[in-house]
Design a protein around this motif. Structure first.
Motif, PDB file in Angstrom:
ATOM      1  N   ALA A  59      14.382   5.610  -8.287  1.00  0.00           N
ATOM      2  CA  ALA A  59      13.169   6.397  -8.501  1.00  0.00           C
ATOM      3  C   ALA A  59      12.257   5.822  -9.572  1.00  0.00           C
ATOM      4  O   ALA A  59      11.392   6.523 -10.077  1.00  0.00           O
ATOM      5  N   GLY A  60      12.433   4.557  -9.915  1.00  0.00           N
ATOM      6  CA  GLY A  60      11.540   3.963 -10.900  1.00  0.00           C
ATOM      7  C   GLY A  60      12.286   3.037 -11.843  1.00  0.00           C
ATOM      8  O   GLY A  60      13.510   2.993 -11.846  1.00  0.00           O
ATOM      9  N   PHE A  61      11.512   2.329 -12.646  1.00  0.00           N
ATOM     10  CA  PHE A  61      12.075   1.388 -13.599  1.00  0.00           C
ATOM     11  C   PHE A  61      12.179   2.052 -14.968  1.00  0.00           C
ATOM     12  O   PHE A  61      11.247   2.714 -15.417  1.00  0.00           O
TER      13      PHE A  61
ATOM     14  N   THR B  95      -2.788   2.628  -8.159  1.00  0.00           N
ATOM     15  CA  THR B  95      -4.123   2.585  -7.585  1.00  0.00           C
ATOM     16  C   THR B  95      -5.054   3.217  -8.613  1.00  0.00           C
ATOM     17  O   THR B  95      -4.675   4.179  -9.295  1.00  0.00           O
TER      18      THR B  95
ATOM     19  N   PRO C  46      -4.935   3.839 -15.544  1.00  0.00           N
ATOM     20  CA  PRO C  46      -3.823   3.815 -14.590  1.00  0.00           C
ATOM     21  C   PRO C  46      -3.076   5.145 -14.593  1.00  0.00           C
ATOM     22  O   PRO C  46      -2.858   5.741 -15.644  1.00  0.00           O
ATOM     23  N   LEU C  47      -2.697   5.600 -13.412  1.00  0.00           N
ATOM     24  CA  LEU C  47      -1.864   6.800 -13.305  1.00  0.00           C
ATOM     25  C   LEU C  47      -0.556   6.546 -14.038  1.00  0.00           C
ATOM     26  O   LEU C  47      -0.040   5.424 -14.034  1.00  0.00           O
ATOM     27  N   LYS C  48      -0.016   7.603 -14.619  1.00  0.00           N
ATOM     28  CA  LYS C  48       1.219   7.458 -15.385  1.00  0.00           C
ATOM     29  C   LYS C  48       2.428   7.689 -14.480  1.00  0.00           C
ATOM     30  O   LYS C  48       3.233   8.598 -14.692  1.00  0.00           O
ATOM     31  N   ILE C  49       2.542   6.866 -13.449  1.00  0.00           N
ATOM     32  CA  ILE C  49       3.663   6.971 -12.512  1.00  0.00           C
ATOM     33  C   ILE C  49       4.942   6.548 -13.227  1.00  0.00           C
ATOM     34  O   ILE C  49       5.057   5.394 -13.651  1.00  0.00           O
ATOM     35  N   GLN C  50       5.868   7.476 -13.356  1.00  0.00           N
ATOM     36  CA  GLN C  50       7.070   7.188 -14.133  1.00  0.00           C
ATOM     37  C   GLN C  50       7.856   6.022 -13.528  1.00  0.00           C
ATOM     38  O   GLN C  50       8.310   6.087 -12.387  1.00  0.00           O
ATOM     39  N   GLY C  51       8.006   4.982 -14.315  1.00  0.00           N
ATOM     40  CA  GLY C  51       8.754   3.831 -13.831  1.00  0.00           C
ATOM     41  C   GLY C  51       8.053   3.065 -12.742  1.00  0.00           C
ATOM     42  O   GLY C  51       8.685   2.279 -12.037  1.00  0.00           O
ATOM     43  N   GLY C  52       6.750   3.278 -12.608  1.00  0.00           N
ATOM     44  CA  GLY C  52       6.003   2.659 -11.515  1.00  0.00           C
ATOM     45  C   GLY C  52       5.660   1.207 -11.775  1.00  0.00           C
ATOM     46  O   GLY C  52       5.548   0.766 -12.922  1.00  0.00           O
ATOM     47  N   THR C  53       5.439   0.481 -10.700  1.00  0.00           N
ATOM     48  CA  THR C  53       5.114  -0.938 -10.814  1.00  0.00           C
ATOM     49  C   THR C  53       3.624  -1.164 -11.001  1.00  0.00           C
ATOM     50  O   THR C  53       3.200  -2.260 -11.380  1.00  0.00           O
ATOM     51  N   GLY C  54       2.834  -0.164 -10.690  1.00  0.00           N
ATOM     52  CA  GLY C  54       1.395  -0.290 -10.797  1.00  0.00           C
ATOM     53  C   GLY C  54       0.751   1.033 -10.466  1.00  0.00           C
ATOM     54  O   GLY C  54       1.429   2.057 -10.370  1.00  0.00           O
TER      55      GLY C  54
ATOM     56  N   ILE D 154       1.635   3.848  -3.430  1.00  0.00           N
ATOM     57  CA  ILE D 154       0.455   4.262  -4.176  1.00  0.00           C
ATOM     58  C   ILE D 154       0.199   3.379  -5.395  1.00  0.00           C
ATOM     59  O   ILE D 154      -0.933   3.289  -5.879  1.00  0.00           O
TER      60      ILE D 154
ATOM     61  N   GLU E  99       3.618   3.883 -16.679  1.00  0.00           N
ATOM     62  CA  GLU E  99       3.263   5.075 -17.462  1.00  0.00           C
ATOM     63  C   GLU E  99       3.027   4.743 -18.929  1.00  0.00           C
ATOM     64  O   GLU E  99       2.477   5.568 -19.672  1.00  0.00           O
TER      65      GLU E  99
END
Lengths: 316, 316, 316, 316
Positions: free
Chosen positions: D144-146, D309, D299-307, D112, D152
């Motif tokens: 589970a993330g960076f 959508t 941007p969505l605040k995906i915890q530890g996410g790389t990017g 995502i 985020e």
């Protein structure tokens, strides 16, 4: 405490301290490769699967009783951290047609090769950068599976199964939380059960730990009684087709040597090419003293997969 | 057009028109419930699984040969629309420990009960709002599985398997794209093979369609030779444990009656409580004329699941 | 017991009992359809999104301050039962190339339209079998999305946002666990804040409940202060573009009327075609008394989706 | 061959050969770290996001027109190999309650952070083993993330957006399949449009490639016109907040230098800490010559996410 255990083992086993034994060091590539099954081999102890092996197992089927060694796959079963089993039912609409057919199915999101009662293939574990038979991970790993050593190559395994009831040998229903199973334990249990191992057997260890599966997932995962490296190496020398047990790691956890992390997985899968069968439901076999049987397991043919959740059975 | 097809079949096959037979109407609840296995039954023909059934199958194991009837699970295998098998390898970091243990596993996202070679449980299909034994979907469906009729109740099935080679009986390697298998076809094939069915058998139909699995997924899915309703009802009367076949729908598809949508799924699962085993790899059994064997299948114990992808085998 | 609670509220709040108001009955189709936006409308109050609306909001941007109203998406945030956010990092191998480029990405498995701070579209809720504007679910639902009313039609919303600080009006940091927000509460709070609502506004309710998001997920989900049906209907009469709040259900939960289940979702989405924005992070807006601002939210264009997790902001 | 192409470009475009420019070598750690934003910085060019930046963008909103730059998220949109967007609608049962509330939601399985119109964070790309600001992947990556550089931390970005219409400058609707955009192209296009870049701008490149998004996914993915390394470095020197474009790689693909693999991703994200915004829908902006606007992206605040959508918009 560790010293005390080591001392007790020395006394009990009449051998030199096995603390050293746990100071296990993975063999160098040159020592373990090529495998005894050949440099190109991907089947390891699965090579024991031959017609005569099947017939030997078949001869043990005398009553037609089937013991289910599998467990129910569900969201709240015990998991190694980082794994899960998420499922969602899809109730699809009625199909067109005068026969009013409705159809249901489920979506599952899971580390399906490594949850529940699970069969480990050779892509699952490494020593450093290499798998069984010194195949380099970097050479065979893709995003969507391993190009060698995938679990799809295994197929149905049917062989003589032998339950080694270590819990019963120790006079308990369940071994203690970090009990290290020794060579003497295995040999003593076999002697008590008047059984000997044969090449190609499925060696199944009953620790009693499985009784926590449905009752205390946190404790089930936190630690477990399991094989010492010496015990694992002794079993490997008996040349089995696979090793099964009623816990996840097979290795005693945590390892008596704080510098080691599940060395038994490496001894079995990486060094000796012996499959593992984990989290087995063994209570009925143990209660019924069903110690010898045809073990049947059908790993899913997940392309390039590291293992497979399975629903094996013992038939006698 | 339909009449024309029926006429063509009469000419080609030299049998009476089966068009009437396909004007199948699902039986009313009162006609099909309670099931012959009892009003509370959830096992259906799985009730045939008894020690004597296992022993009967065991006696067929004479050479120890194992035929793999499963297929490799992969992203690009044929799928019923709306299903998929997505997999991603997780190469986890080295664990701490001097033993340098690396560990790999995979995430799978899939309609895992209904992909690949698959075993259908009774939560899979309905007539209107009810499952087998007239259990109402609304009473047992939850987001995370069915509280009754789940595939976890099935367990290992081991029984006499009989391959009915309809393709060979018709003198072809593969039946035509929409060929409707009749009762005469089944009886003729059995007569040719000098075999009779017994209650509790796994009845396995070879159409040859499976040869498209790896070569032409689009054609494999688009239509298929399969059972007519009359043929399915005839098999059901023989009281088998399950019906297996080398296509997905079991029913001939599309149905000769344009108003029907896979009635055979309903005849087997909903009306008669007979499990289905789909997409089997049967080419070796057929080529070797291995027509009688021990059929072993171990459905995953997916809690509340509608079915299970499986890797069954035929042993003789 | 219910009477007792109602009585306590009368005493505590000094208002007439609102118990009667909660005996809400969904309006019949003929009463609510066609919608005031037209029989074919799929945008509902999103129709307020016009250039003049944007300009009205733009004029509120005076300092350039941005308040983040979104929350971090993570596995252990509060969820409505049956939803989840599972994520796995994919560390892909180095690409070929002398520039040694490595690339990471993540797999997510989630009810992504309905987790975290979320924007509700009109496919999300029904009264009986129909959505907003009396669109029948059966006519528009497919396995992979809704053919009408999908969230992809919404687009960026930018409008005047008004924070109604009910918690501050009641003199508390957080309203009580099942506090029912009344019309008087809304009007009293607006009066205190010297603000009036205008058609097309984003009406944002501060209950203080959001402070539990990171500290007590169990309590956050168990119940919540929220709108009564009367309060929701009063807001709907003000003709807003959307209603936002710092809890998940918007409705007071459980409903004072035990026969009702989240009627406010129906009042907003199904009856009036007003979008909802849930689980907002409003603490900074409240603390800074930033009561009037440009509200900007960009729902993902999930094809046929019921909603979208979002990261909205208030700009002033 | 490469020389030949370079020669052809010289002839066709009337500019000096840029072949040398593509022999790009990633700068050593010491050359690029600490970043100009400080050794502990995780925001890179996101640090441009300040009140005055917002006000500068706000002043560009004069008509209230909103251009949607996002695209519909769907299963059959173009994907970088190994990514997907799988969605399944969940039609949940009626809730209890006299209000007959039905509720729908969707399960999504997707990379995502890196599908559709996407915003790239700094955990997405490496040079060798390190991210932006020389953070070592091994130090911050978890399953589970960076733990650093996650998306985020970005939040709403609102800044002056400038569309550089390279396609129009070259007199075409769409640049050729592997057209390498040069510094001269950028400067020429800006001159034609009578615009200059300012620090903190969102620099948006129109190539016309986006017209293939809905019509020819295979061609869209196979190659693309895009920035040369020299062009990317020139933009970086203008000190923008982000670079957006109507293709996925931003870099011209394949790279004119066969030894390079998407160096522009490294130049922007790793070397300069400049976010990327990919697969933008720019046709309306270009057609309307809307060259200057407020660019808003959340941007969505995906915890530890790389990017993430995203569904960004241009407002003017």
């Amino acid at each position: 405490m560790k010293t005390h255990i080591a001392f007790a083992m020395v006394v009990a086993l009449g051998i030199a301290s096995s603390a050293a034994a746990q100071s296990w060091t993975p063999p160098a590539d040159a020592q373990r490769c090529p495998s005894k099954w050949g440099a190109a081999d991907q089947r390891g102890a699965g090579n024991h699967m031959k017609p005569e092996t099947v017939l030997r197992a078949t001869r043990l089927i005398r009553t037609g009783e089937v013991f289910e060694l599998g467990r129910v796959l569900k969201t709240d079963m015990p998991f190694t951290p980082g794994r899960r089993f998420e499922m969602e039912v899809k109730r699809t609409n009625m199909n067109t047609g005068t026969n009013r057919r409705g159809s249901n199915e489920e979506i599952v999101f899971s580390e399906i090769g490594q949850v529940g009662v699970q069969f480990d293939g050779f892509a699952h574990q490494t020593i450093g950068d290499t798998l069984y038979n010194c195949v380099k991970v970097a050479d065979v790993a893709t995003r969507a599976g391993f190009t060698k050593m995938g679990v799809e190559h295994v197929g149905t395994l049917m062989t003589r199964g032998v339950l080694i009831d270590v819990a019963a040998f120790k006079g308990v229903q369940m071994l203690a939380d970090t009990y290290p199973i020794t060579v003497d334990d295995l040999q003593g249990a076999l002697q008590r059960q008047k059984l000997t191992l044969q090449p190609g057997d499925a060696v199944i260890i009953h620790t009693g730990w499985g009784r926590l599966w449905d009752t205390d997932a946190a404790r089930y995962i936190k630690s477990n009684p399991g094989l010492t490296t010496a015990a694992a190496e002794w079993i490997a020398k008996q040349d089995p087709m696979l090793i099964g047990i009623d816990n996840g790691p097979v290795s005693v956890t945590p390892d008596p040597d704080p510098n080691l992390n599940n060395p038994v997985h490496q001894i079995a899968l990486v060094v000796n090419g012996i499959h593992l069968l984990e989290n087995l439901k063994l209570d009925e076999l143990a209660a019924r003293q069903a110690w010898e049987f045809a073990l049947v397991v059908q790993p899913l043919k997940i392309q390039g997969g590291t293992g497979s959740t399975v629903a094996p059975s013992a038939i006698r």
